[in-house]
Design a protein around this motif. Sequence first.
Motif, PDB file in Angstrom:
ATOM      1  N   LEU A   1       1.464  -0.067  13.795  1.00 60.87           N
ATOM      2  CA  LEU A   1       0.491  -0.620  12.855  1.00 60.87           C
ATOM      3  C   LEU A   1       0.408   0.231  11.587  1.00 60.87           C
ATOM      4  O   LEU A   1       0.326  -0.298  10.464  1.00 60.87           O
ATOM      5  N   ASP A   2       0.452   1.543  11.757  1.00 63.63           N
ATOM      6  CA  ASP A   2       0.406   2.433  10.602  1.00 63.63           C
ATOM      7  C   ASP A   2       1.633   2.214   9.707  1.00 63.63           C
ATOM      8  O   ASP A   2       1.527   2.073   8.481  1.00 63.63           O
ATOM      9  N   GLN A   3       2.808   2.143  10.334  1.00 62.69           N
ATOM     10  CA  GLN A   3       4.040   1.930   9.567  1.00 62.69           C
ATOM     11  C   GLN A   3       4.015   0.588   8.845  1.00 62.69           C
ATOM     12  O   GLN A   3       4.382   0.493   7.662  1.00 62.69           O
ATOM     13  N   GLU A   4       3.592  -0.447   9.551  1.00 66.66           N
ATOM     14  CA  GLU A   4       3.617  -1.777   8.945  1.00 66.66           C
ATOM     15  C   GLU A   4       2.573  -1.928   7.843  1.00 66.66           C
ATOM     16  O   GLU A   4       2.804  -2.638   6.864  1.00 66.66           O
ATOM     17  N   TYR A   5       1.439  -1.253   7.990  1.00 69.67           N
ATOM     18  CA  TYR A   5       0.456  -1.311   6.902  1.00 69.67           C
ATOM     19  C   TYR A   5       1.035  -0.694   5.629  1.00 69.67           C
ATOM     20  O   TYR A   5       0.842  -1.226   4.523  1.00 69.67           O
TER      21      TYR A   5
END
Length: 423
Positions: free
Chosen positions: A115-119
Amino acid sequence: MTGRRVAITGIGVLAPGGIGAKNFWNLLSEGRTSTRGITFFDPSSFRSRVAAEIDFDPEEHGLSPQEIRRMDRAAQLAVVATREAVADSGIVLAELDPYRTGVTIGSAVGATTGLDQEYRVVSDGGRLDLVDHRYAVPHLYNHFVPSSFAAEVAWAVGAEGPSTVVSTGCTSGLDSVGHAVDIIREGTADVMIAGSSDAPISPITVACFDAIKATTSRNDDPEHASRPFDGTRNGFVLGEGSAVFVLEELESAKRRGAHIYAEIAGYASRCNAFHMTGLRPDGAEMAEAIGVALDEARMSPDSIDYINAHGSGTKQNDRHETAAFKRSLGDHAYRTPVSSIKSMVGHSLGAIGSIEIAASALAMENHVVPPTANLHTPDPECDLDYVPITAREWRTDTVLTVGSGFGGFQSAMVLARPDRSIA
């Protein structure tokens, strides 16, 4: 409950400094630490810049490009640990009734890394207030739904029975295995693939723990930053990892000639209903969980040979645990070796409870108590035998392993040799 007994017959572990159960045990028994400066991202703006990272290449461990694309890092760790556990158990998946085979996976923070990477991608590095979803990976929904972890493990083993994710903070790894034991005992399943996985070393997680000052600021000495029970401790070291087990009904495991690491003889969980992050110093709720787990195992406090502590390295946790052990075991607490493997592999949040179950089972297997690394300065408030620095040969037939989590969760599990006499 049917009274069925439950055994661990397979272990899979991915931990910092030790991929695979054998390498993991070598790390612990040698007292080596795997904590270091964060390399996954630039940590220069953070208060705590140390972590226990796994040097993990999913392709090297047999995951296909499609699986890597689909799964968050924590799910990848869980699937690889599952494959090791199944191979270790010698169980033949094709011979199992899929409807009598289930999965329970614990996780505290789910797909945080993904989720952090995709945000960062969809927000163009945080510059867009209105994100552009077209740049997201096609399987982003799986990152939002922690149940995808259990689904991935179930698909890997062909399990079509009960499938659950347990998320109770830092006790998730204990509670997921305890839940699996209950499912076998009640007769709903014969085999459970149970464990936990977390990969939280990401900017958002580090920032959250920075805000409450729960993690260590000992950035100049990462190797010795995790110091449970030491008088100079100043917070935990964030880690990552996964441990998964094959659990079977004991008599069935014996009939197929399985190697049995341990019986899960007792388990209990309590909540202090007190504070989101605070702990009462008397350890009453953890002591209650320990007492109930011992009662379920039909054991007295003086049956415990070794305590695998939560031992996070925060001031309040280590005092709280010490009080709980004294309260539940009485004078026997002073005669029982206690250690924290977080001193070597860090605190992987929801995964650590299962990793500590693996350490406990392997301690029984080898009759060796792993040490509490980096423990050089005794704390007068923590006055038990914490096995400092060096592992100890010790007859270990019964182990108590405990966990403590934000929200007030306190869990305890008793592992024992299955040939013990039962009252």
